[in-house]
Design a protein around this motif. Structure first.
Motif, PDB file in Angstrom:
ATOM      1  N   ASN A 146       0.826  -1.214   0.000  1.00  0.00           N
ATOM      2  CA  ASN A 146       0.000   0.000   0.000  1.00  0.00           C
ATOM      3  C   ASN A 146       0.859   1.261   0.000  1.00  0.00           C
ATOM      4  O   ASN A 146       0.538   2.248  -0.675  1.00  0.00           O
ATOM      5  N   GLU A 147       1.952   1.239   0.747  1.00  0.00           N
ATOM      6  CA  GLU A 147       2.858   2.388   0.794  1.00  0.00           C
ATOM      7  C   GLU A 147       3.524   2.616  -0.558  1.00  0.00           C
ATOM      8  O   GLU A 147       3.721   3.759  -0.986  1.00  0.00           O
ATOM      9  N   GLU A 148       3.904   1.530  -1.231  1.00  0.00           N
ATOM     10  CA  GLU A 148       4.531   1.652  -2.553  1.00  0.00           C
ATOM     11  C   GLU A 148       3.548   2.241  -3.562  1.00  0.00           C
ATOM     12  O   GLU A 148       3.930   3.066  -4.407  1.00  0.00           O
ATOM     13  N   MET A 149       2.277   1.839  -3.485  1.00  0.00           N
ATOM     14  CA  MET A 149       1.268   2.399  -4.397  1.00  0.00           C
ATOM     15  C   MET A 149       1.039   3.877  -4.088  1.00  0.00           C
ATOM     16  O   MET A 149       0.864   4.694  -5.001  1.00  0.00           O
ATOM     17  N   LYS A 150       1.053   4.220  -2.823  1.00  0.00           N
ATOM     18  CA  LYS A 150       0.888   5.615  -2.414  1.00  0.00           C
ATOM     19  C   LYS A 150       2.053   6.460  -2.931  1.00  0.00           C
ATOM     20  O   LYS A 150       1.863   7.588  -3.415  1.00  0.00           O
ATOM     21  N   SER A 151       3.248   5.929  -2.856  1.00  0.00           N
ATOM     22  CA  SER A 151       4.436   6.638  -3.344  1.00  0.00           C
ATOM     23  C   SER A 151       4.377   6.836  -4.861  1.00  0.00           C
ATOM     24  O   SER A 151       4.736   7.905  -5.375  1.00  0.00           O
ATOM     25  N   LEU A 152       3.923   5.805  -5.575  1.00  0.00           N
ATOM     26  CA  LEU A 152       3.815   5.880  -7.032  1.00  0.00           C
ATOM     27  C   LEU A 152       2.810   6.944  -7.458  1.00  0.00           C
ATOM     28  O   LEU A 152       3.108   7.796  -8.306  1.00  0.00           O
ATOM     29  N   VAL A 153       1.635   6.918  -6.854  1.00  0.00           N
ATOM     30  CA  VAL A 153       0.601   7.903  -7.188  1.00  0.00           C
ATOM     31  C   VAL A 153       1.051   9.312  -6.812  1.00  0.00           C
ATOM     32  O   VAL A 153       0.796  10.280  -7.539  1.00  0.00           O
ATOM     33  N   GLY A 154       1.737   9.445  -5.681  1.00  0.00           N
ATOM     34  CA  GLY A 154       2.260  10.744  -5.271  1.00  0.00           C
ATOM     35  C   GLY A 154       3.241  11.317  -6.281  1.00  0.00           C
ATOM     36  O   GLY A 154       3.269  12.530  -6.528  1.00  0.00           O
ATOM     37  N   GLN A 155       4.060  10.447  -6.883  1.00  0.00           N
ATOM     38  CA  GLN A 155       5.002  10.887  -7.912  1.00  0.00           C
ATOM     39  C   GLN A 155       4.267  11.406  -9.139  1.00  0.00           C
ATOM     40  O   GLN A 155       4.657  12.417  -9.734  1.00  0.00           O
TER      41      GLN A 155
END
Length: 220
Positions: A146-155
């Motif tokens: 979930n954190e990795e997906m959040k980081s990707l979308v944030g980018q």
């Protein structure tokens, strides 16, 4: 004759013991799988972060991303096999995601985040398919994904925001310089400062040694 009967009886006992052992092992596996399924049902909360309307519009035609989101949002319900199939499908979807990235997102920062997400998903897929599923590892991986997906979308959001801000003359060069400074290591920056100080000191000495500078000092 008695010997043959004895061997026959021993064989039956051996087969019976093996059957009991196999049945016992199967029951243990079934119980373990049920326990794992119950755990997964309780902790499985994979979810893609909500995108801003602008970002959602930007990825609306990115078919691979839309398929990935659909796969993530569908939670398995029946048994452990359903979870195993789910992780396999998610792993396949993210492979497709990496092969077709829209041009505006096709930059190293986005690629590295997709790669990190891919690694976590592959780990989850591998763990769930083991005979003895490491439940503690899965507990750790779900929030990490979930954190990795959040980081990707944030980018993506950052890319879109920068794209919409009008740049003044020279601003792009300033941003590049700032990015270079942020990405440089502290050791490298200190070495550059020391070299510049050395150059400045030498220039100062050379200027003081010049005939014009000496003449000016005498006049003063």
């Amino acid at each position: 004759m008695y010997k043959s009967i004895f061997i026959f009886i021993i064989s039956l006992l051996f087969i019976s013991c093996n059957d009991e052992t196999t049945q016992e092992d199967n029951e243990k596996i079934i119980a373990k799988n049920k326990q794992t399924f119950n755990l997964l049902s309780s902790i499985w909360d994979l979810k893609v972060p909500t995108l801003s309307p602008t970002a959602e519009n930007e990825v609306s035609n990115w078919n691979e991303w839309q398929q990935f989101v659909i796969e993530i949002n569908q939670k398995p319900k029946s048994n452990l096999t359903a979870f195993q199939l789910k992780t396999k499908n998610i792993s396949s979807k993210i492979d497709s995601l990496q092969l077709n990235i829209p041009s505006q997102f096709n930059i190293p920062q986005v690629k590295s985040r997709i790669a990190a997400l891919d690694t976590k998903i592959k780990m989850l897929d591998s763990f769930i398919h083991l005979t003895d599923v490491p439940q503690n590892k899965i507990k750790e991986l779900i929030p990490e994904i979930n954190e990795e997906m959040k980081s990707l979308v944030g980018q993506w959001e950052e890319i879109i925001i920068k794209k919409r801000i009008p740049k003044e003359v020279g601003e792009e060069y300033m941003i590049q310089a700032l990015d270079t400074t942020r990405n440089a290591s502290p050791e490298l920056m200190m070495e550059k400062i020391r070299k510049q100080d050395s150059i400045d000191n030498q220039q100062f000495k050379d200027e003081n040694k010049s005939p014009q500078r000496k003449k000016l000092l005498k006049t003063e």
